[in-house]
Each structure stands twice: as structure tokens, then as C-alpha cells.
Design a protein around this motif. Sequence first.
Motif, PDB file in Angstrom:
ATOM      1  N   ASN A  71       0.800  -1.240   0.000  1.00 21.67           N
ATOM      2  CA  ASN A  71       0.000   0.000   0.000  1.00 21.67           C
ATOM      3  C   ASN A  71       0.826   1.281   0.000  1.00 21.67           C
ATOM      4  N   LYS A  72       2.073   1.252   0.467  1.00 18.21           N
ATOM      5  CA  LYS A  72       2.832   2.500   0.607  1.00 18.21           C
ATOM      6  C   LYS A  72       3.143   3.169  -0.736  1.00 18.21           C
ATOM      7  N   LYS A  75       0.863   6.099  -1.613  1.00 23.35           N
ATOM      8  CA  LYS A  75       1.148   7.343  -0.890  1.00 23.35           C
ATOM      9  C   LYS A  75       2.405   8.000  -1.476  1.00 23.35           C
ATOM     10  N   ASN A 100       7.727  -1.721   6.446  1.00 19.69           N
ATOM     11  CA  ASN A 100       7.420  -1.797   5.012  1.00 19.69           C
ATOM     12  C   ASN A 100       7.450  -0.410   4.386  1.00 19.69           C
ATOM     13  N   GLY A 214      -3.288   1.129  10.453  1.00 17.28           N
ATOM     14  CA  GLY A 214      -1.993   1.383  11.072  1.00 17.28           C
ATOM     15  C   GLY A 214      -1.844   2.867  11.334  1.00 17.28           C
ATOM     16  N   THR A 215      -1.054   3.544  10.480  1.00 12.10           N
ATOM     17  CA  THR A 215      -0.929   4.998  10.629  1.00 12.10           C
ATOM     18  C   THR A 215      -2.134   5.720  10.001  1.00 12.10           C
ATOM     19  N   MET A 216      -3.067   4.976   9.448  1.00 15.09           N
ATOM     20  CA  MET A 216      -4.423   5.411   9.088  1.00 15.09           C
ATOM     21  C   MET A 216      -4.577   6.128   7.753  1.00 15.09           C
ATOM     22  N   THR A 218      -4.260   4.945   4.814  1.00 18.12           N
ATOM     23  CA  THR A 218      -4.988   4.058   3.913  1.00 18.12           C
ATOM     24  C   THR A 218      -6.489   4.178   4.154  1.00 18.12           C
ATOM     25  N   TYR A 315       0.171  -7.245   9.621  1.00 20.38           N
ATOM     26  CA  TYR A 315      -0.972  -6.446   9.148  1.00 20.38           C
ATOM     27  C   TYR A 315      -2.089  -7.309   8.548  1.00 20.38           C
ATOM     28  N   THR A 342      -2.850  -5.147   1.335  1.00 23.85           N
ATOM     29  CA  THR A 342      -1.917  -4.030   1.481  1.00 23.85           C
ATOM     30  C   THR A 342      -0.454  -4.465   1.511  1.00 23.85           C
TER      31      THR A 342
HETATM   32  C1  LIG Z   1       1.635   0.236   6.511  1.00 29.88           C
HETATM   33  C2  LIG Z   1       0.830  -0.983   6.232  1.00 29.88           C
HETATM   34  C3  LIG Z   1      -0.546  -1.024   6.521  1.00 29.88           C
HETATM   35  C4  LIG Z   1      -1.273   0.085   7.209  1.00 29.88           C
HETATM   36  O1  LIG Z   1      -1.509   1.199   6.433  1.00 29.88           O
HETATM   37  P1  LIG Z   1      -1.671   2.624   7.146  1.00 29.88           P
HETATM   38  O2  LIG Z   1      -1.943   3.554   6.065  1.00 29.88           O
HETATM   39  O3  LIG Z   1      -0.387   2.877   7.884  1.00 29.88           O
HETATM   40  O4  LIG Z   1      -2.811   2.497   8.115  1.00 29.88           O
HETATM   41  C5  LIG Z   1      -1.248  -2.164   6.179  1.00 29.88           C
HETATM   42  N1  LIG Z   1      -0.631  -3.223   5.628  1.00 29.88           N
HETATM   43  C6  LIG Z   1       0.678  -3.234   5.367  1.00 29.88           C
HETATM   44  C7  LIG Z   1       1.283  -4.451   4.788  1.00 29.88           C
HETATM   45  C8  LIG Z   1       1.452  -2.120   5.667  1.00 29.88           C
HETATM   46  O5  LIG Z   1       2.784  -2.149   5.416  1.00 29.88           O
END
Ligand SMILES: *Cc1c(COP(=O)(O)O)cnc(C)c1O
Length: 379
Positions: A71-72, A75, A100, A214-216, A218, A315, A342
Motif C-alpha cells: 500500500n505504501k 502514498k 514496510n 496502522g498509521t491510518m 490508507t 498487518y 496491502t
Molecule cells: C503500513 C501498512 C498497513 C497500514 O496502512 P496505514 O496507512 O499505515 O494504516 C497495512 N498493511 C501493510 C502491509 C502495511 O505495510
Amino acid sequence: MAQIPFEPESRQAPASRQLWHSFPALREALPCAGLAELPTPVDSYPQLAADRCSALFVKRDDRIAPPYGGNKVRKLEFLLGHAVADSLDEVLTFGVAGSNHALATAVCAARTGLRSISILTPQTNSRYVASNLLMSLVAGAELHYYRSQRVADAGARFQVLRHRRRRGKAPMVIPGGGSSALGTVGFFNAALELAAQVEAGELPEPDFLYVALGTMGTVVGLQLGLRAAGLRTRIVAVRVVHENIANTVRMAALADTTLSLLRASGASLPAGLFDKLPVIVRHDSFGAKYAVFTEEGMAAIARAANHGLKLEGTYTGKTFAALLKDLDSGSLTDKTVLFWNTYNSFDLKPWIEGVDYRQLPETLHWYFENPVQRLDRLP
Ligand SMILES: *Cc1c(COP(=O)(O)O)cnc(C)c1O
């Protein structure tokens, strides 16, 4: 050691991003680095659904961009797009040792022709920590490891000064997880992309969308985008980090700054968008601690693997466990369910094979010389 292909020629400005169709002004206002191959596919998993829901789909962000998906990347398209447009040549970000996000930043920065600096902190040991660290090394990231977040914050300030003194320009600082308002725009786009796939008949409008919290960035980006597109899909956000990081107060604040950024950039969007059909937050899959695997999560990973779906313990395994719990309890009968994958599913082995961990800062050798957590040991 293999080098991440530096591809300024093959990498072109992306021809299309769904958010430009709905909000043309954003194309100029929020430059996109074009790192992802979009749209990511939506695959159906009928055997996994069995008769416990009407259909189960998976959004394949795990394949979003070789050599490292997840998912990163969504962003980072906007974060690094901004860095390039601002003529910066370095980015600095934060994460735990096996983050990640830190790795995705290192890889995407290398692909964009930027240098990256990662400020890392301790975490529970797992096998993926070692691979992610080696892959960061292959991507050419400059790694710094500090024993606590407080020391790391001071360390980051020092590194910013040091780099500014040496190169005349400070690096762009990207928060942990890439969840600034700008990073969150990547998932606003992702929800519009999903809405276009629904419109095109690739899947029916999902009733529920399961995704890790996580850090939200997404979840917040998806929620804003779903509501902007007029979908009625409810997000089930499965919390996998401590509540001091993921909570409703911080979530609302990130939604506010993201919506403000979109509106200031020329997108006409109503206030109050975030609170319509609100996000459902689940706390029952987290377990003891961030990045500590759970029995339930490992069982979910095994069940997913039987159907060709590759998940992990920090995750996606915990998130899938919540989905399976709801499937098994019968609460999703007749519902269309979407699981947002993700996590990266490209194999890092060809890149990191034979790379010597002793090239890493010495304090990070600990992850290679000590056992991983019990649930991560090979059977
Ligand atoms: C970072 C991450 C998430 C969470 O996404 P956020 O935007 O931080 O909430 C979910 N799954 C994986 C594999 C991640 O690396």
C-alpha cells in the motif's frame, strides 16, 4: 549486489489517475511520481467465500509495482511527486527496523532518482525484518537505528541538519507510514479507482471493505474517496497498532487535513464527507502488541494460503482473521466483501540473495543474530 533499476527514461508521467477524471485541478496541484501500475486488479475468491458471503474479492495492491508492492506505493506517488516538483534530491522517513514503509520509500526513491534516509527504531524480531533491511541496503538507503522513538526524533533532527549542511538542501521529511495529508491523497485516488471498477462491472459495489488500520492514511483516504464517489461501501478498519497511534481523534484530524488539502488544491468537496457512513473500527484482532503475531492471525494466513492468497503476520493476517471471524459467524451472508491486500507479494529473494548483513549499521545486526518470535519459526 543487484541494483534497483534507475529508470528515469522508462518512468514517465502517468497517463492517467482516476482522481484527475473527477477533479482535473488536482493534476497540476498535486504532482504524481507515477510509480504504480494502476488500476490494480480485483480478483474473486469463490472457494474462500464458499456460501458464507455472496462474493469475496481481493484488491491486489500487493502487485502494484515491482520490485516491491504494497500500500505504501500509492502514498509515495504523491509524496515523491512533491519532492521532485520541489527540486529536492533526498527524502527522510521513519519506521521500525522492518518497516514496510521505510523499505517502500527506499525502493521508490531509488526508482525516482532520489536518495533516501531511514530513521529506524526497535521492534519484535521476525524473518521479514531481515529481508526488508537487506532490501533497503540494495536500494541504497542510508539507515540510522536508534533505541527509542525519543532518541530517533532527536537523531532525525540531527540528520536533517547534517544533510542540509552537506548538500545545501534539507531532505523532505515524510512521517511514519507516509500518512501525511499528501500521502493520504494516494488512497483517495484508490477509492475512486475502485468506484470506476464497480462502474465498469468488474465487481458489484462491496457492502464491506476490510483493511488494516496502522498509521491510518490508507483508511482515511479510502473513506474520503468512497464518499466522494457516492459508494455506500462500509470500511471495516482492523486495528493492528497501539491505540495511541490509531484512534478516532487522530483519524478525524487526518481526515480534516486531507480534505483541506484536496479543497485547497481545487477539488470541490463538501465538508463532513468523512463522517457519512462512518468507518467501523475493529480492535479484536490486534493481540498483545504491534508486529507480534497472533495464533488467530497465523491460522488466517494458513487458510488464505490454501487459496493462493499470500499474507503476513503484522498487518494482513490479523485483518484477514477479523474477516474470517465474520464469515464463520454468518454475519456476512448475502454480502459482497472486499479485502484490500496491502502487503507486497513480489519475492525479494533474487534481490537480497548473497547480500551480507554486516554491511548494515552494527546495531541492526541483532535482527540477524537472534531468534525470531515463536510464531514465525519455520515448522
Ligand atoms: C503500513 C501498512 C498497513 C497500514 O496502512 P496505514 O496507512 O499505515 O494504516 C497495512 N498493511 C501493510 C502491509 C502495511 O505495510
